[in-house]
Enzyme design. Structure first.
Site, PDB file in Angstrom:
ATOM      1  N   GLY A  72       0.909  -1.381  -0.110  1.00 55.17           N
ATOM      2  CA  GLY A  72      -0.180  -0.048  -0.011  1.00 55.17           C
ATOM      3  C   GLY A  72       0.981   1.217   0.197  1.00 55.17           C
ATOM      4  O   GLY A  72       0.381   2.352  -0.516  1.00 55.17           O
ATOM      5  N   GLU A 115       2.811  -8.421  -1.320  1.00 56.00           N
ATOM      6  CA  GLU A 115       1.665  -8.904  -0.777  1.00 56.00           C
ATOM      7  C   GLU A 115       1.552 -10.401  -0.801  1.00 56.00           C
ATOM      8  O   GLU A 115       0.885 -11.189  -0.238  1.00 56.00           O
ATOM      9  CB  GLU A 115       0.295  -8.333  -1.306  1.00 56.00           C
ATOM     10  CG  GLU A 115       0.286  -6.711  -0.895  1.00 56.00           C
ATOM     11  CD  GLU A 115       0.648  -5.593  -1.974  1.00 56.00           C
ATOM     12  OE1 GLU A 115       1.639  -6.232  -2.628  1.00 56.00           O
ATOM     13  OE2 GLU A 115       0.279  -4.611  -1.801  1.00 56.00           O
TER      14      GLU A 115
HETATM   15  C1  HXC Z   1       2.265  -3.479  10.172  1.00 56.52           C
HETATM   16  C2  HXC Z   1       4.741  -3.421   9.990  1.00 56.52           C
HETATM   17  C3  HXC Z   1       4.732  -3.129   8.663  1.00 56.52           C
HETATM   18  C4  HXC Z   1       3.348  -3.505   8.110  1.00 56.52           C
HETATM   19  C5  HXC Z   1       6.612  -3.093   9.202  1.00 56.52           C
HETATM   20  N1  HXC Z   1       6.042  -3.235  10.224  1.00 56.52           N
HETATM   21  N2  HXC Z   1       5.916  -3.201   8.173  1.00 56.52           N
HETATM   22  N3  HXC Z   1       3.751  -3.523  10.958  1.00 56.52           N
HETATM   23  N4  HXC Z   1       2.340  -3.440   8.838  1.00 56.52           N
HETATM   24  N5  HXC Z   1       3.014  -3.201   6.699  1.00 56.52           N
HETATM   25  C6  HXC Z   1       6.572  -3.268  11.735  1.00 56.52           C
HETATM   26  C7  HXC Z   1       7.387  -4.555  12.005  1.00 56.52           C
HETATM   27  O1  HXC Z   1       6.442  -5.510  12.543  1.00 56.52           O
HETATM   28  C8  HXC Z   1       8.152  -4.032  13.181  1.00 56.52           C
HETATM   29  O2  HXC Z   1       7.143  -3.841  14.284  1.00 56.52           O
HETATM   30  C9  HXC Z   1       8.590  -2.472  12.830  1.00 56.52           C
HETATM   31  O3  HXC Z   1       7.490  -2.211  11.777  1.00 56.52           O
HETATM   32  C10 HXC Z   1       9.772  -2.734  12.021  1.00 56.52           C
HETATM   33  O4  HXC Z   1      10.058  -3.634  11.034  1.00 56.52           O
HETATM   34  P1  HXC Z   1      11.024  -4.895  10.872  1.00 56.52           P
HETATM   35  O5  HXC Z   1      10.519  -5.798  10.040  1.00 56.52           O
HETATM   36  O6  HXC Z   1      11.831  -5.147  12.047  1.00 56.52           O
HETATM   37  O7  HXC Z   1      12.137  -3.934  10.118  1.00 56.52           O
HETATM   38  P2  HXC Z   1      13.338  -4.368   9.095  1.00 56.52           P
HETATM   39  O8  HXC Z   1      13.787  -5.957   9.446  1.00 56.52           O
HETATM   40  O9  HXC Z   1      14.110  -3.317   8.905  1.00 56.52           O
HETATM   41  O10 HXC Z   1      12.454  -4.661   7.554  1.00 56.52           O
HETATM   42  C11 HXC Z   1      11.330  -3.901   7.164  1.00 56.52           C
HETATM   43  C12 HXC Z   1      10.665  -4.349   6.085  1.00 56.52           C
HETATM   44  C13 HXC Z   1       9.730  -5.381   6.737  1.00 56.52           C
HETATM   45  C14 HXC Z   1      11.456  -5.094   4.873  1.00 56.52           C
HETATM   46  C15 HXC Z   1       9.827  -3.149   5.430  1.00 56.52           C
HETATM   47  O11 HXC Z   1       9.008  -4.966   7.933  1.00 56.52           O
HETATM   48  C16 HXC Z   1       8.517  -5.778   6.073  1.00 56.52           C
HETATM   49  O12 HXC Z   1       8.756  -6.557   4.972  1.00 56.52           O
HETATM   50  N6  HXC Z   1       7.486  -5.345   6.124  1.00 56.52           N
HETATM   51  C17 HXC Z   1       6.202  -5.724   5.521  1.00 56.52           C
HETATM   52  C18 HXC Z   1       6.075  -5.250   3.865  1.00 56.52           C
HETATM   53  C19 HXC Z   1       4.899  -5.753   3.371  1.00 56.52           C
HETATM   54  O13 HXC Z   1       4.407  -7.000   3.245  1.00 56.52           O
HETATM   55  N7  HXC Z   1       3.971  -4.789   2.850  1.00 56.52           N
HETATM   56  C20 HXC Z   1       2.778  -5.076   2.290  1.00 56.52           C
HETATM   57  C21 HXC Z   1       1.634  -5.175   3.220  1.00 56.52           C
HETATM   58  S1  HXC Z   1       0.036  -5.721   2.442  1.00 56.52           S
HETATM   59  P3  HXC Z   1       7.682  -4.435  15.718  1.00 56.52           P
HETATM   60  O14 HXC Z   1       6.650  -3.987  16.805  1.00 56.52           O
HETATM   61  O15 HXC Z   1       8.004  -5.879  15.558  1.00 56.52           O
HETATM   62  O16 HXC Z   1       9.216  -3.848  16.138  1.00 56.52           O
HETATM   63  C22 HXC Z   1      -0.572  -4.245   1.882  1.00 56.52           C
HETATM   64  C23 HXC Z   1      -1.926  -4.265   1.223  1.00 56.52           C
HETATM   65  C24 HXC Z   1      -2.352  -2.934   0.485  1.00 56.52           C
HETATM   66  O17 HXC Z   1       0.070  -3.328   1.891  1.00 56.52           O
HETATM   67  C25 HXC Z   1      -3.792  -3.022   0.002  1.00 56.52           C
HETATM   68  C26 HXC Z   1      -4.761  -2.609   0.968  1.00 56.52           C
HETATM   69  C27 HXC Z   1      -6.154  -2.839   0.273  1.00 56.52           C
END
Ligand code: HXC
Length: 258
Positions: free
Chosen positions: A109, A132
């Site tokens: 997103g 995703e």
């Molecule tokens: C909730 C998130 C998050 C997310 C990161 N965090 N991304 N929380 N939703 N999308 C949180 C982690 O849980 C963590 O919290 C903190 O942020 C730091 O993240 P880390 O993973 O520890 O950092 P790092 O190792 O540097 O990795 C960064 C990252 C990874 C590569 C960005 O966090 C990641 O892969 N995030 C998810 C990316 C993703 O899949 N996005 C798509 C989402 S679905 P804590 O509390 O543990 O410290 C989407 C659908 C859209 O977007 C459509 C809607 C209709």
């Protein structure tokens, strides 16, 4: 309205909206998107604002929709509630130009939000992706549609099917971002671009935005007709007279948005 997940500053005709959920990499939840759409609507209504910038932190523009929030939802929740649709529609209804300043992660997103803006200026640390698929879902607010239009089918399929990230250089080569700047210069360069736009006639700026966006919605012949008619209509403005007179008189134009 007092915001908790964004910070808004209006200075020199530019509204800067910073996404501010540092503990969650600016993940988009209902509150953030609702505050963002509210702030954008306020910027649209504020006569002082002539350009809008959306930025995140140095580490993350936004790492996607909030996975914790989504993990508890059912099909009925997201279908009947039409997850994020009202908010994203509100963002796309803004007629003033919006620049996304992207540093660090713009994923899911977050990448889709950046693509809802009119153009993206990326820091050399930017990473774009539609991961995703790793969560057992797919992009839901533009990642299979706007991304495909921006970078073509081959790369959009690659990004959406493998979930890999694209760095700033690849994103620029592919046409997703308009320019790359060193990370430390990102906000300065983006605010300078916004200030440049703020100098123009607002009528013309809105006409350009509408016309470029039309190219996504219409076949070429219709788009060209739309563009031509809007171009013609600008000759009814005082700003056209002023802009052309200023050129001929070798002075800076003083646009009045009329
Ligand atoms: C909730 C998130 C998050 C997310 C990161 N965090 N991304 N929380 N939703 N999308 C949180 C982690 O849980 C963590 O919290 C903190 O942020 C730091 O993240 P880390 O993973 O520890 O950092 P790092 O190792 O540097 O990795 C960064 C990252 C990874 C590569 C960005 O966090 C990641 O892969 N995030 C998810 C990316 C993703 O899949 N996005 C798509 C989402 S679905 P804590 O509390 O543990 O410290 C989407 C659908 C859209 O977007 C459509 C809607 C209709």
């Amino acid at each position: 309205m007092a915001y908790e997940t964004i910070i808004v500053e209006v200075e020199d005709h530019v509204a800067l909206i910073k996404l501010n959920r540092p503990d969650a990499m600016n993940a988009l939840n209902d509150q953030l998107l609702s505050e963002l759409s509210d702030a954008l609507t306020a910027a649209q209504d504020n006569e002082k604002v002539r350009c809008i910038v959306i930025a995140g932190s140095e580490k993350a523009f936004a790492a996607g929709a909030d996975i914790k929030m989504m993990s508890e939802k059912s099909f009925v929740d997201v279908f009947a509630g039409d997850l994020f649709t009202n908010e994203t529609d509100a963002i796309c209804r803004v007629r003033k130009p919006i620049i996304a300043a992207v540093s660090g992660y713009a994923l899911g997103g977050g990448c889709e939000l950046a693509m809802m803006c009119d153009f993206i200026i990326a820091s050399d640390t930017a990473k774009f992706g539609q991961p995703e698929i790793n969560l057992g879902v797919m992009a839901g607010i533009g990642g299979t549609q706007r991304l495909t239009r921006a970078i073509g089918k081959a790369k959009a399929m690659d990004m959406n099917l493998t979930g890999r990230f694209m760095d700033a250089e690849e994103a620029e080569r592919a046409g997703l971002v308009s320019r790359i700047v060193p990370c430390k210069e990102l906000m300065k360069e983006t605010m300078a671009a916004a200030a440049k736009i703020a100098e123009k006639s607002m009528i013309t700026v809105m006409a350009v935005k509408e016309s470029v966006n039309r190219s996504f919605e219409t076949p070429l012949r219709e788009g060209l007709l739309f563009e031509r008619r809007v171009f013609h209509s600008l000759f009814a403005t005082e700003d056209q007279k002023e802009g052309m007179a200023a050129f001929l008189e070798k002075r800076t134009a003083q646009f009045r948005d009329r």
